[in-house]
Design a protein around this motif. Sequence first.
Motif, PDB file in Angstrom:
ATOM      1  N   VAL A  92       0.842  -1.205   0.000  1.00 33.85           N
ATOM      2  CA  VAL A  92       0.000   0.000   0.000  1.00 33.85           C
ATOM      3  C   VAL A  92       0.871   1.247   0.000  1.00 33.85           C
ATOM      4  N   ALA A  93       1.883   1.253   0.870  1.00 31.17           N
ATOM      5  CA  ALA A  93       2.773   2.421   0.969  1.00 31.17           C
ATOM      6  C   ALA A  93       3.499   2.676  -0.346  1.00 31.17           C
ATOM      7  N   LYS A  94       3.924   1.602  -1.012  1.00 28.92           N
ATOM      8  CA  LYS A  94       4.625   1.762  -2.293  1.00 28.92           C
ATOM      9  C   LYS A  94       3.687   2.269  -3.379  1.00 28.92           C
ATOM     10  N   LEU A  95       2.442   1.795  -3.367  1.00 28.18           N
ATOM     11  CA  LEU A  95       1.451   2.288  -4.332  1.00 28.18           C
ATOM     12  C   LEU A  95       1.204   3.777  -4.149  1.00 28.18           C
ATOM     13  N   CYS A  96       1.049   4.182  -2.890  1.00 27.86           N
ATOM     14  CA  CYS A  96       0.840   5.616  -2.616  1.00 27.86           C
ATOM     15  C   CYS A  96       2.019   6.440  -3.123  1.00 27.86           C
ATOM     16  N   ARG A  97       3.224   5.939  -2.874  1.00 30.06           N
ATOM     17  CA  ARG A  97       4.430   6.651  -3.322  1.00 30.06           C
ATOM     18  C   ARG A  97       4.468   6.731  -4.850  1.00 30.06           C
ATOM     19  N   HIS A  98       4.094   5.612  -5.510  1.00 30.91           N
ATOM     20  CA  HIS A  98       4.141   5.573  -6.977  1.00 30.91           C
ATOM     21  C   HIS A  98       3.191   6.601  -7.593  1.00 30.91           C
ATOM     22  N   PHE A  99       1.988   6.725  -7.012  1.00 30.46           N
ATOM     23  CA  PHE A  99       0.982   7.619  -7.587  1.00 30.46           C
ATOM     24  C   PHE A  99       0.982   9.010  -6.944  1.00 30.46           C
ATOM     25  N   GLY A 100       1.950   9.286  -6.100  1.00 25.35           N
ATOM     26  CA  GLY A 100       2.067  10.608  -5.491  1.00 25.35           C
ATOM     27  C   GLY A 100       0.938  10.922  -4.524  1.00 25.35           C
ATOM     28  N   LEU A 101       0.433   9.897  -3.822  1.00 26.24           N
ATOM     29  CA  LEU A 101      -0.672  10.079  -2.887  1.00 26.24           C
ATOM     30  C   LEU A 101      -0.169  10.016  -1.441  1.00 26.24           C
ATOM     31  N   PRO A 102      -0.889  10.630  -0.503  1.00 28.88           N
ATOM     32  CA  PRO A 102      -0.465  10.571   0.901  1.00 28.88           C
ATOM     33  C   PRO A 102      -0.412   9.126   1.394  1.00 28.88           C
ATOM     34  N   GLY A 103       0.591   8.820   2.191  1.00 32.91           N
ATOM     35  CA  GLY A 103       0.717   7.469   2.718  1.00 32.91           C
ATOM     36  C   GLY A 103       1.945   7.343   3.584  1.00 32.91           C
ATOM     37  N   PRO A 104       2.102   6.190   4.219  1.00 32.53           N
ATOM     38  CA  PRO A 104       3.253   5.974   5.096  1.00 32.53           C
ATOM     39  C   PRO A 104       4.535   5.763   4.303  1.00 32.53           C
ATOM     40  N   ASN A 105       5.656   5.834   4.988  1.00 32.26           N
ATOM     41  CA  ASN A 105       6.962   5.590   4.385  1.00 32.26           C
ATOM     42  C   ASN A 105       7.137   4.087   4.163  1.00 32.26           C
ATOM     43  N   PRO A 106       7.299   3.635   2.912  1.00 30.91           N
ATOM     44  CA  PRO A 106       7.410   2.187   2.655  1.00 30.91           C
ATOM     45  C   PRO A 106       8.546   1.527   3.439  1.00 30.91           C
ATOM     46  N   GLU A 110       8.182  -1.620   6.023  1.00 27.49           N
ATOM     47  CA  GLU A 110       8.890  -2.876   5.791  1.00 27.49           C
ATOM     48  C   GLU A 110       9.751  -3.251   6.984  1.00 27.49           C
ATOM     49  N   ARG A 111      10.340  -2.251   7.659  1.00 29.81           N
ATOM     50  CA  ARG A 111      11.142  -2.541   8.847  1.00 29.81           C
ATOM     51  C   ARG A 111      10.289  -3.176   9.941  1.00 29.81           C
ATOM     52  N   CYS A 112       9.031  -2.762  10.021  1.00 27.83           N
ATOM     53  CA  CYS A 112       8.133  -3.308  11.047  1.00 27.83           C
ATOM     54  C   CYS A 112       7.631  -4.699  10.695  1.00 27.83           C
ATOM     55  N   CYS A 113       7.541  -4.993   9.402  1.00 25.73           N
ATOM     56  CA  CYS A 113       6.972  -6.278   8.974  1.00 25.73           C
ATOM     57  C   CYS A 113       7.814  -7.451   9.461  1.00 25.73           C
ATOM     58  N   ASP A 114       9.117  -7.258   9.539  1.00 23.28           N
ATOM     59  CA  ASP A 114      10.022  -8.295  10.029  1.00 23.28           C
ATOM     60  C   ASP A 114      10.150  -8.130  11.537  1.00 23.28           C
ATOM     61  N   LYS A 115       9.565  -9.058  12.305  1.00 19.11           N
ATOM     62  CA  LYS A 115       9.518  -8.917  13.757  1.00 19.11           C
ATOM     63  C   LYS A 115      10.914  -8.945  14.386  1.00 19.11           C
ATOM     64  N   PHE A 116      11.854  -9.711  13.789  1.00 21.68           N
ATOM     65  CA  PHE A 116      13.216  -9.737  14.325  1.00 21.68           C
ATOM     66  C   PHE A 116      13.897  -8.391  14.120  1.00 21.68           C
ATOM     67  N   LEU A 252       5.462   6.309  22.249  1.00 26.52           N
ATOM     68  CA  LEU A 252       6.054   7.367  21.430  1.00 26.52           C
ATOM     69  C   LEU A 252       7.526   7.073  21.129  1.00 26.52           C
ATOM     70  N   SER A 253       8.209   6.395  22.062  1.00 26.23           N
ATOM     71  CA  SER A 253       9.607   6.030  21.803  1.00 26.23           C
ATOM     72  C   SER A 253       9.688   4.978  20.696  1.00 26.23           C
ATOM     73  N   CYS A 254       8.657   4.126  20.595  1.00 26.04           N
ATOM     74  CA  CYS A 254       8.592   3.143  19.495  1.00 26.04           C
ATOM     75  C   CYS A 254       8.486   3.852  18.146  1.00 26.04           C
ATOM     76  N   LEU A 255       7.636   4.866  18.079  1.00 26.97           N
ATOM     77  CA  LEU A 255       7.464   5.608  16.826  1.00 26.97           C
ATOM     78  C   LEU A 255       8.783   6.215  16.374  1.00 26.97           C
ATOM     79  N   ARG A 256       9.526   6.787  17.312  1.00 26.47           N
ATOM     80  CA  ARG A 256      10.814   7.397  16.959  1.00 26.47           C
ATOM     81  C   ARG A 256      11.806   6.332  16.506  1.00 26.47           C
ATOM     82  N   ALA A 257      11.849   5.202  17.215  1.00 29.61           N
ATOM     83  CA  ALA A 257      12.816   4.148  16.892  1.00 29.61           C
ATOM     84  C   ALA A 257      12.564   3.555  15.509  1.00 29.61           C
ATOM     85  N   LEU A 258      11.289   3.489  15.104  1.00 33.75           N
ATOM     86  CA  LEU A 258      10.926   2.844  13.839  1.00 33.75           C
ATOM     87  C   LEU A 258      10.583   3.838  12.741  1.00 33.75           C
ATOM     88  N   ASP A 259      10.743   5.124  13.034  1.00 33.57           N
ATOM     89  CA  ASP A 259      10.456   6.191  12.070  1.00 33.57           C
ATOM     90  C   ASP A 259       9.022   6.105  11.538  1.00 33.57           C
TER      91      ASP A 259
END
Length: 412
Positions: A92-106, A110-116, A252-259
């Motif tokens: 979803v994030a990559k699609l938004c980036r491709h079409f110039g639409l508001p969205g999260p940073n891909p 992706e960093r969050c998707c990998d739990k390790f 809030l510290s999680c948000l900063r750590a994971l951007d």
Amino acid sequence: MPKKALILLEGSRMGTGQLYVQAAKRLGLQPIILSADPAQYNYLATENIEAIRVDTDDLDALIRECSRLRETYDIVGITGFPNPGESLYAIVAKLCRHFGLPGPNPTSIERCCDKFNQRQLLAEAGVPVPVYRMATNATEVESAAAEIGLPVILKPVVGNGSSGVRLCRNAEELAEHAIGLLGGTYTWQTSPTILVEEFAEGPYFVADIMGNEVVAVGAATFGPPPHFVYDEYIYPAPLTVEEHERIVKVALSCLRALDLNWGPTNIEFRWTKRGPVVIEVNPRLAGSPDPQLIQLACGVDLVTEHIKLVVGDECDLRKRHSQTASAQFLVPDRDGTLDWIDGANRAADVPGVAEVTWYIKPPTPIIRKGDSRDCIGHVIAASPNHEQTEVILQLAVDLVRWSITPFPTIDE
């Protein structure tokens, strides 16, 4: 002038997808579902919206389909749901980036998707997390568990909804679940990689966030171990002011750590002897019934406010009232064929009951998997205080009944 459209990748069996469809319509948008299997979402026919079959794991195919739709619609936003995994939200994030639409940073998603990887980034930032190791075979699982000490949690590095997650209390359970995960009974989205982690014992809490603001903190209980199937959710969580502030600070510290600084995030905690320990950071809106509970508890409609962000508008997170809202999940105690359900209308008529929802319709085969897919419905209630809400909820749940006929056994 072409109609403004909101593209929704996949849907949600438990109701969040329908909430997005309804909210988009209220905002004057045309919702369009892109799904690998649109037939699995019963509400599509009810809502009378367009659904297109497309491989939602294929970014190029999605770009082609969205480009085709742009010939007819003014696509003003794209979002979606983690079905079956968090990786779809990265698409979803990559699609938004491709079409110039508001969205999260891909990259952040992706960093969050990998739990390790997520664990590493949080630990490096000083965020309290369980002790953890990564394993790719049964020997490594056994070694990691020996280092950490039993009991441990085994979970796939990529996945959601507690799929494949088990509490292993002894060597036998550890070996059995490792074999189950690695031996072909679990469907992997990636190469088989297991997260072995300390069992962080203590009450469970979740922080629901939009942007950089913690909107609500809820609490939940689970059914019997070794599985993690939700039993009940309640908002707001029964916390002291100081405890609430500690959870907000760690969130809030999680948000900063994971951007993570755009859109919805939900963060799961266990309150241990160390205080709040982060179990998982999900870079998306929590699934149903969390959004309904939050709206009942404080008047903030996170689904609508998320859509506003998706289409480039400002969201409004002001709290409008204060209630206690709770949901109890309806979970079968056996496998078999769901023959009938009854009592939903009587339960819905109980004063204070906000919603009685079934995720499936009889006759339906039920094979429990020990994760969120085991839930077949929920009941939601709300009132001015915790005690009253619990009484209302139990009264309503007691009116709901269903019948499951066990599968026939084969005589030897």
